[in-house]
Design a protein around this motif. Structure first.
Motif, PDB file in Angstrom:
ATOM      1  N   ASP A  33      29.800   0.665  -9.295  1.00 35.88           N
ATOM      2  CA  ASP A  33      28.389   0.293  -9.237  1.00 35.88           C
ATOM      3  C   ASP A  33      27.744   0.744  -7.927  1.00 35.88           C
ATOM      4  OD1 ASP A  33      28.114  -0.902 -11.766  1.00 35.88           O
ATOM      5  OD2 ASP A  33      29.067  -2.731 -11.035  1.00 35.88           O
ATOM      6  N   THR A  37      27.833   5.020 -10.541  1.00 36.79           N
ATOM      7  CA  THR A  37      28.399   5.428 -11.830  1.00 36.79           C
ATOM      8  C   THR A  37      28.880   4.244 -12.652  1.00 36.79           C
ATOM      9  OG1 THR A  37      30.586   5.735 -10.836  1.00 36.79           O
ATOM     10  CG2 THR A  37      29.149   7.663 -10.919  1.00 36.79           C
ATOM     11  N   ASN A  41      24.441   0.699 -13.886  1.00 36.02           N
ATOM     12  CA  ASN A  41      23.589   1.775 -13.366  1.00 36.02           C
ATOM     13  C   ASN A  41      22.308   1.973 -14.171  1.00 36.02           C
ATOM     14  OD1 ASN A  41      23.136   3.765 -11.409  1.00 36.02           O
ATOM     15  ND2 ASN A  41      23.772   5.357 -12.833  1.00 36.02           N
ATOM     16  N   ASP A  42      22.344   1.785 -15.474  1.00 36.32           N
ATOM     17  CA  ASP A  42      21.176   2.016 -16.312  1.00 36.32           C
ATOM     18  C   ASP A  42      20.398   0.748 -16.636  1.00 36.32           C
ATOM     19  OD1 ASP A  42      21.685   4.761 -16.442  1.00 36.32           O
ATOM     20  OD2 ASP A  42      23.087   4.493 -18.104  1.00 36.32           O
ATOM     21  N   SER A  43      20.695  -0.338 -15.974  1.00 33.88           N
ATOM     22  CA  SER A  43      19.994  -1.593 -16.212  1.00 33.88           C
ATOM     23  C   SER A  43      18.568  -1.504 -15.684  1.00 33.88           C
ATOM     24  CB  SER A  43      20.734  -2.738 -15.517  1.00 33.88           C
ATOM     25  OG  SER A  43      19.970  -3.909 -15.542  1.00 33.88           O
ATOM     26  N   PHE A  44      17.664  -2.236 -16.310  1.00 32.95           N
ATOM     27  CA  PHE A  44      16.264  -2.202 -15.895  1.00 32.95           C
ATOM     28  C   PHE A  44      16.048  -2.781 -14.509  1.00 32.95           C
ATOM     29  CE2 PHE A  44      16.788  -6.429 -17.542  1.00 32.95           C
ATOM     30  CZ  PHE A  44      15.948  -7.215 -16.780  1.00 32.95           C
ATOM     31  N   GLY A  48      20.168   1.554  -8.653  1.00 32.06           N
ATOM     32  CA  GLY A  48      21.269   2.503  -8.785  1.00 32.06           C
ATOM     33  C   GLY A  48      22.289   2.284  -7.696  1.00 32.06           C
ATOM     34  N   LYS A  52      20.960   5.863  -3.417  1.00 28.88           N
ATOM     35  CA  LYS A  52      19.545   5.955  -3.787  1.00 28.88           C
ATOM     36  C   LYS A  52      18.634   5.598  -2.622  1.00 28.88           C
ATOM     37  CE  LYS A  52      19.882   6.866  -8.215  1.00 28.88           C
ATOM     38  NZ  LYS A  52      19.371   8.036  -8.847  1.00 28.88           N
TER      39      LYS A  52
END
Length: 89
Positions: A33, A37, A41-44, A48, A52
């Motif tokens: 996390d 990766t 990672n793709d949570s609202f 990231g 980032k």
């Protein structure tokens, strides 16, 4: 050492903590996390990985990495820093 994903509500606190850190300093991302990766990672609510918003010097992947992997990664990072310091001198 950052061990988790950077959430949107924690991004400012992470930046402030980094700015308050004495320099030279290094950021080490530990775990998938924190490396950007992981499952979150793709949570609202997740910005990231640590890279980032911060200059990550070294990443130790794993979900989660074992204590042995963390120690191996930190020792490898320390060896890298020593080599860089010797080439600058």
């Amino acid at each position: 050492i950052i061990t988790g994903a950077v959430t949107l509500n924690m991004a400012e606190a992470v930046r402030k903590t980094y700015d308050a850190m004495p320099q030279p300093g290094w950021v080490v991302a530990v775990g998938d996390d924190a490396c950007g990766t992981g499952l979150l990672n793709d949570s609202f609510a997740v910005l990231g990985g640590a890279d980032k918003i911060l200059p990550v010097a070294f990443k130790i992947p794993g979900n989660p990495p074992t204590p042995t992997e963390i120690m191996r990664g930190l020792l490898a990072f320390m060896a890298l820093v020593r080599r860089q310091q010797k080439t600058k001198a």
